[in-house]
Design an enzyme around this catalytic site. Structure first.
Site, PDB file in Angstrom:
ATOM      1  N   PRO A 425      29.680  28.609  44.574  1.00 20.07           N
ATOM      2  CG  PRO A 425      30.646  30.193  43.163  1.00 20.07           C
ATOM      3  CD  PRO A 425      30.970  29.210  44.237  1.00 20.07           C
ATOM      4  CD  GLN A 502      30.760  33.402  41.208  1.00 18.68           C
ATOM      5  OE1 GLN A 502      29.627  33.015  40.954  1.00 18.68           O
ATOM      6  NE2 GLN A 502      31.843  32.679  40.926  1.00 18.68           N
ATOM      7  CG  HIS A 578      32.019  34.380  37.647  1.00 21.89           C
ATOM      8  ND1 HIS A 578      32.850  33.659  36.827  1.00 21.89           N
ATOM      9  CD2 HIS A 578      30.976  33.560  37.940  1.00 21.89           C
ATOM     10  CE1 HIS A 578      32.331  32.445  36.631  1.00 21.89           C
ATOM     11  NE2 HIS A 578      31.188  32.363  37.306  1.00 21.89           N
ATOM     12  CG  HIS A 581      32.588  29.062  34.677  1.00 24.54           C
ATOM     13  ND1 HIS A 581      31.817  28.915  35.806  1.00 24.54           N
ATOM     14  CD2 HIS A 581      33.697  28.299  34.889  1.00 24.54           C
ATOM     15  CE1 HIS A 581      32.423  28.113  36.660  1.00 24.54           C
ATOM     16  NE2 HIS A 581      33.575  27.726  36.128  1.00 24.54           N
ATOM     17  CE1 TYR A 583      27.884  32.868  32.179  1.00 27.66           C
ATOM     18  CE2 TYR A 583      29.294  32.087  33.965  1.00 27.66           C
ATOM     19  CZ  TYR A 583      28.167  31.946  33.174  1.00 27.66           C
ATOM     20  OH  TYR A 583      27.321  30.881  33.354  1.00 27.66           O
TER      21      TYR A 583
END
Ligand SMILES: Cc1cc2nc3c(=O)[nH]c(=O)nc-3n(C[C@H](O)[C@H](O)[C@H](O)COP(=O)(O)OP(=O)(O)OC[C@H]3O[C@@H](n4cnc5c(N)ncnc54)[C@H](O)[C@@H]3O)c2cc1C
Ligand SMILES: Cc1cc2nc3c(=O)[nH]c(=O)nc-3n(C[C@H](O)[C@H](O)[C@H](O)COP(=O)(O)O)c2cc1C
Length: 762
Positions: A425, A502, A578, A581, A583
């Site tokens: 992605p 995603q 997701h 990272h 988030y």
């Protein structure tokens, strides 16, 4: 010049002779505390490539080594009652004593003063010399004397090993993996002169302790190992040479020189014996140092030039050695895999040797690996290789060779992927009001035509407030679903690829600028309020997020469910949540960003509570026959953050909740992370999760060659490989790989004439 070497091992002696050879006026003295013939150890290994590299430095020494060494091509792996052989490896073994004798003879011939039985208690006593070589080995007292300056770092590895010898003449480099009541024992054995072999025994600390080896002296160790390996030794004895069980120290130094004192060989750096390179590194150091002194008259300048020349190569080899030693520390993880895959993973453990290297060295071995992999893949996917994907070499009447691992099918629930290359992605920051447009159609469409088995849409947000930036795509209205359906229909109608969505929520990393205007930088205009588990801004100058309340969590969960329903309408084949990272969901998982004191914070099980609630709610509306993946950050690359062992537990929980495959990324949780980048840098996490949890994994991160993809897959380090930047560079990456590998990947009808076209790139 007056040069002294403290230590008469390979580094000290080789340097001494090279310096003296370069200019006989140099006064060179080697101080060695032991006699040269009562040195520890048995044989050392050199590869053909190493010998070639050393040859130009002193052909006479290399010729003498060549006369006395024992050569072999094969590696034999004894595992679970089977013996697997791989050929074409080109190595030679040489007795350490012989090597030292050759080096010392040559030193004397050139006029080097060798003082055996001379223990240098303090290097300061040699200060009168222009150059002091710290060639005093891994336990270097010189390094310790100036440790504030050299800044050594000694990483004592957990496995125990003992370096023994035997009279058994092994025909190949031999590995034994043998289980007894205490655990798994590894042996690395090779012949170094007719009738004499090195026999290194290695085990995990707990195995070694359980066997009562703690405190065992030479006699007990020999008796134990001879008994354990009686069948393998076939009546031959084991021999010891004042060597007791120890832990391998990986040594690194912040600096390699201090005034006129310079570290060489093991004093400067070590590389685990499983890559057989310590002596090679020591001798290469000697060459580089002698060359630097010749090129630069001033000693301090030459020492800096030496370090600059050697450090990158040494660190690169240390990275390979680290991967290799970790394989031997984790061998228990692989003991349930079939022997052929066990052998392949062992041979490719350092990540340096690849499927392609092995194919060149030993095509039959790779054909066997590929045949096994393809048969397993076909069995698991419930079919033989899909029509139209047969290798180009296939001819009527001749059975086609097995496809390379990347071109085997993979099945998850009812989704069948034609091959194992995936477009990772990638946010395009090109949407308006969350709406994907022609850019997204061309971006994803061209990559689908490019041959990947699966193409991921970028992180698409479940609400406008959940966006990273104003340019991010969304999926919260039927209009968004319709725009996505146009792209999904194109991929399904015009390519053989499948397409995944995603879904994410940016959390505290939301309301930021589009990437090329300031990655993660807060918006100046048009910002919106952001949410997170705890009110911690990403940067000090970022917006402070609001700590989520229970109603906020319910609202976000509803947003995920609504988006998942739209993803069903759009026709996506796979849905990914997701959780990486930094988030929103990732920030619940990481202890760095989740400081809550309620049931959603604290222990990992609590921190996973909200991400799992979201996962369950989405799984409930996502069709049962379609798979779901979750992207995680396996580690935070930050002290106090998520570690690889935590990622195993996260994956275990996700599996228990019905997740089909873990997409294993890392980091991006906090801005002051210290990532360890490098080729395939995240793949070891995918490998660990796959084996320890028993769930399919996707590897991602600095994977760029088809050889790496085939290696990762055949070794069982992951089931699918994701490539991001490589696909931005080359949308037809998979087609290029197929072409290089001689594998026919059918073109879409409008391009079908390319089946008979031979591209030329040079
Ligand atoms: C189990 C095992 C297996 C290995 N297998 C291989 C292999 O297959 N291939 C390979 O290339 N390498 C192998 N190595 C590594 C190899 O032995 C070393 O990397 C290599 O010997 C380093 O050379 P050196 O000259 O830096 O140090 P060393 O060989 O350790 O020599 C240092 C010398 O300095 C002397 N000394 C120390 N202090 C003083 C003092 N104060 N005064 C005077 N003299 C002193 C010591 O007596 C010694 O002779 C292996 C190592 C181990 C532990
Ligand atoms: C332009 C760009 C955009 C990205 N967007 C996303 C994204 O939307 N979702 C995600 O999980 N990772 C995203 N990533 C990370 C990639 O999917 C991938 O994990 C990372 O680039 C490492 O792979 P590579 O070394 O093959 O590039 C992005 C990477 C790039 C280069």
């Amino acid at each position: 010049m007056k040069a002294v070497s403290i230590g008469g091992g390979p580094a000290g002696l080789f340097f001494a002779l090279l310096l003296k050879k370069d200019d006989p006026r140099h006064q060179v003295t080697v101080y060695e505390r032991n006699r040269l013939d009562d040195t520890f150890g048995f044989g050392v290994v050199f590869s053909d490539a190493t010998e070639a590299a050393l040859e130009h430095a002193d052909p006479q020494v290399i010729a003498a080594m060549g006369e006395r060494c024992h050569r072999w091509d094969d590696i034999e792996i004894h595992y679970n009652g089977e013996t697997l052989t791989s050929t074409g490896h080109g190595f030679s073994g040489l007795s350490r004593k012989t090597l030292l004798t050759i080096l010392a003879d040559r030193c004397r011939e050139l006029g080097v003063d060798i003082r055996v039985g001379s223990d240098v208690a303090d290097p300061e006593s040699l200060r009168g010399a222009d150059l002091i070589l710290a060639a005093d080995g891994a336990n270097s007292a010189v390094r310790e004397r100036y440790r504030d300056h050299f800044k050594p770092c000694i990483d004592l590895r957990p496995n125990r090993f003992v370096w023994l010898g035997t009279t058994k003449p092994f025909p190949a480099f031999t590995f034994y993996f043998k289980r007894d009541a205490h655990g798994l024992w590894r042996v690395h054995a090779y012949q170094y002169e007719p009738g004499m072999s090195t026999f290194i025994v290695e085990a995990r600390e707990e195995t070694w302790r359980a066997a009562g080896m703690e405190g065992a002296g030479e006699a007990e160790t020999l008796a134990f190992c001879e008994h354990l390996f009686a069948a393998e030794l076939e009546g031959h004895r084991l021999l010891s040479n004042r060597y007791v069980w120890r832990n391998f120290p990986t040594i690194r130094n912040g600096r390699w020189s201090h005034g006129t004192v310079v570290l060489v060989g093991d004093a400067a750096h070590t590389a685990h014996f499983s890559v057989g390179s310590g002596t090679k590194l020591a001798m290469e150091d000697a060459i580089a140092l002698a060359r630097a002194l010749k090129e630069h008259g001033e000693v301090p300048v030459a020492l800096r030039a030496y370090e600059a020349a050697r450090r990158p190569a040494v660190e690169s080899l240390q990275r390979a050695a680290q991967a290799s030693l970790q394989w031997f520390e984790d061998t228990e993880r692989y003991t349930s895999v079939p022997p052929i895959q066990f052998a392949f993973t062992l041979l490719t453990r350092s990540l340096r040797v690849t499927h392609e290297n092995l194919r060149v060295r030993d095509p039959k071995f790779i054909a066997r690996v590929d045949a096994w992999y393809a048969a397993e893949a076909a069995r698991a996917a419930g079919a033989c290789a899909s029509p139209g994907t047969e290798p180009a070499a296939a001819r009527v009447g001749t059975p086609p060779p097995p496809p390379p691992p990347m071109f085997t099918p993979f099945k998850l629930r009812d989704l069948r992927l034609e091959n194992r290359v995936v477009v990772s992605p990638m946010c395009q920051y090109s949407a308006v009001d969350g709406m994907p447009n022609d850019w997204h159609l061309v971006h994803l469409g061209s990559r689908a035509i490019g041959g990947a088995g699966l193409v991921y849409a970028e992180m698409t947000d479940v609400s406008p407030e959940g966006r990273i930036s104003p340019g991010c795509t969304c999926l919260h209205t039927p209009e968004h679903a319709a725009a996505w359906k146009r792209i999904v229909d194109f991929v399904h109608g015009r390519s053989r690829a499948k397409i995944a969505m995603q879904l994410g929520h940016a959390g505290r990393k939301g309301a930021t600028r589009i990437q090329w205007e300031g990655d993660n930088e807060p918006l100046n205009d048009g910002s919106w309020p952001i949410l997170a588990p705890s009110p911690l801004p990403y940067y000090e100058h970022s917006q402070v997020p609001q700590a989520m309340t229970r109603p906020d969590m319910e609202s976000v969960t509803r947003d995920f469910v609504r988006a998942a329903r739209h993803a069903v309408d759009a026709g996506f084949d796979l849905l990914e949540i997701h959780m990486a990272h930094g988030y929103l969901l990732a920030s619940f998982i990481s202890p760095l960003t989740n400081l809550r004191s309620d049931e959603y914070g604290g222990a990992l099980a609590n921190r996973m509570r909200f991400p799992l609630e979201v996962f369950d709610a989405v799984r409930a509306v996502w069709p049962a026959e379609r798979p779901m993946s979750v992207r995680i950050s396996a580690v935070d690359w930050h002290p106090g953050g998520q570690e690889a062992g935590d990622a195993v537990e996260v994956a275990r929980m996700l599996k228990a909740h019905g997740c089909d495959v873990i997409d294993v990324s890392a980091g991006q949780t906090v801005p002051d992370q210290r990532p360890e980048y490098g080729r395939l840098f995240q793949t070891p996490f995918a490998d660990r999760i796959r084996h320890e949890v028993g769930i399919a994994t996707m590897a991602v991160g600095a994977i760029s060659s088809y050889s790496d993809v085939n290696t990762i897959l055949a070794a069982g380090r992951a089931d699918l490989c994701l490539l991001a930047r490589a696909h931005l560079w080359d949308p037809y990456w998979t087609r290029h790989a197929a072409f290089e590998l001689g594998f026919r990947l059918p073109w879409p009808d409008p391009y079908s004439l390319l089946d008979n076209y031979k591209p030329r790139f040079a």
